[in-house]
Design an enzyme around this catalytic site. Structure first.
Site, PDB file in Angstrom:
ATOM      1  N   ASP A 183      35.508  39.367  30.385  1.00 54.91           N
ATOM      2  CA  ASP A 183      34.912  39.027  31.671  1.00 54.91           C
ATOM      3  C   ASP A 183      34.511  40.369  32.314  1.00 54.91           C
ATOM      4  OD1 ASP A 183      34.392  37.661  34.142  1.00 54.91           O
ATOM      5  OD2 ASP A 183      36.350  38.327  34.846  1.00 54.91           O
TER       6      ASP A 183
ATOM      7  N   ASP B 148      33.698  41.049  36.247  1.00 53.81           N
ATOM      8  CA  ASP B 148      34.259  41.318  37.578  1.00 53.81           C
ATOM      9  C   ASP B 148      35.778  41.218  37.564  1.00 53.81           C
ATOM     10  OD1 ASP B 148      31.763  41.572  39.112  1.00 53.81           O
ATOM     11  OD2 ASP B 148      31.473  39.460  38.679  1.00 53.81           O
TER      12      ASP B 148
ATOM     13  N   ARG C 213      27.703  31.814  42.173  1.00 51.81           N
ATOM     14  CA  ARG C 213      27.322  32.179  43.551  1.00 51.81           C
ATOM     15  C   ARG C 213      27.192  30.933  44.437  1.00 51.81           C
ATOM     16  NH1 ARG C 213      22.113  35.569  43.426  1.00 51.81           N
ATOM     17  NH2 ARG C 213      23.361  36.582  41.814  1.00 51.81           N
TER      18      ARG C 213
ATOM     19  N   ASP D 175      40.434  37.848  34.455  1.00 50.27           N
ATOM     20  CA  ASP D 175      41.292  38.039  35.626  1.00 50.27           C
ATOM     21  C   ASP D 175      41.394  36.774  36.481  1.00 50.27           C
ATOM     22  OD1 ASP D 175      38.622  38.202  36.602  1.00 50.27           O
ATOM     23  OD2 ASP D 175      39.385  39.178  38.411  1.00 50.27           O
TER      24      ASP D 175
END
Ligand code: BG6
Ligand code: MG
Length: 216
Positions: free
Chosen positions: A9, A11, A49, A170
């Site tokens: 991943d 971010d 988003r 994360d």
């Protein structure tokens, strides 16, 4: 088990950008009179988003037209891009670049599996883009994590099976996505938030390929 590939991943795993997403969303929420905390932000990790915006609007029971939502999502992204613009190698989380290089030297294939539509510019700014054989991000996926689409596409492009691929994530949604499609999963962060992962490490500092091989 034979580890043939690792999917990362972006971010919160490769770059410390989660804090910028949070700040940009918090500013937007506050401008609408909605309070938005770090704890609530945990729910948005790995979330697209528009789904993130919908979550925030729901917190404040705010209903808007699609057009208004598009505008707000664009303005959040403009704010976020101000941070991206300033990114350089100092944004890379400790140890992760070294770990990826070690995997490559051991002929383990490397892909990115991110929900973000800003993945490529971030990998370019941090000078990491050449380390990835395959990049799957928010521009090539329809379904957002916990749907495993992003990881399945990554493994397919790398021509590896899920069972021989380790996903580093994360967010709990990302861990669920990996588990659902039978990938091996390593959580980056704290055990209590990532409890469903096969294993959790606080970060890549001092984490070597031999440690990974000991886990699986
Ligand atoms: C994920 C982040 O990687 O990407 C989320 O964890 C973010 O916080 C999502 O909302 C979408 O990112 P972007 O850059 O396309 O707005
Ligand atoms: Mg993440």
């Amino acid at each position: 088990m034979m580890i043939k590939a690792c999917i990362f991943d972006l971010d919160g795993v490769i770059v410390d950008s989660a804090k910028y997403h949070f700040t940009a969303w918090q500013e937007l929420a506050n401008s609408l009179g909605i309070s938005f905390t770090k704890e609530q932000n945990e729910d948005l990790k790995g979330v697209s988003r528009m789904d993130s915006l919908n979550y925030i609007l729901k917190l404040g029971s705010v209903e808007l037209s699609q057009e208004e939502k598009e505008k707000l999502a664009a303005s959040k992204n403009d704010r976020y891009l101000q941070y991206v613009d300033k990114m350089d190698k100092s944004e890379i989380l400790p140890g992760v670049e070294e770990f990826i290089r070690e995997c490559r030297e051991a002929s383990i294939k490397i892909a990115l599996g991110s929900s973000s539509k800003n993945a490529r510019p971030i990998l370019e700014k941090t000078n990491l883009i050449d380390l990835f054989e395959v990049i799957v991000d928010g521009n090539n996926t329809i379904n957002t994590k916990p749907d495993p689409e992003v990881f399945i596409k990554g493994a397919t492009k790398l021509k590896v099976k899920a069972e021989e691929t380790v996903v580093f994530e994360d967010s709990i949604k990302g861990i669920r996505a990996a588990n659902k499609a039978y990938f091996r999963s390593i959580g980056i962060g704290e055990w209590h938030t990532l409890i469903e992962a096969d294993y959790v490490i606080p970060g890549f500092e001092n984490f070597k390929l031999t440690d990974l091989k000991e886990i699986f």
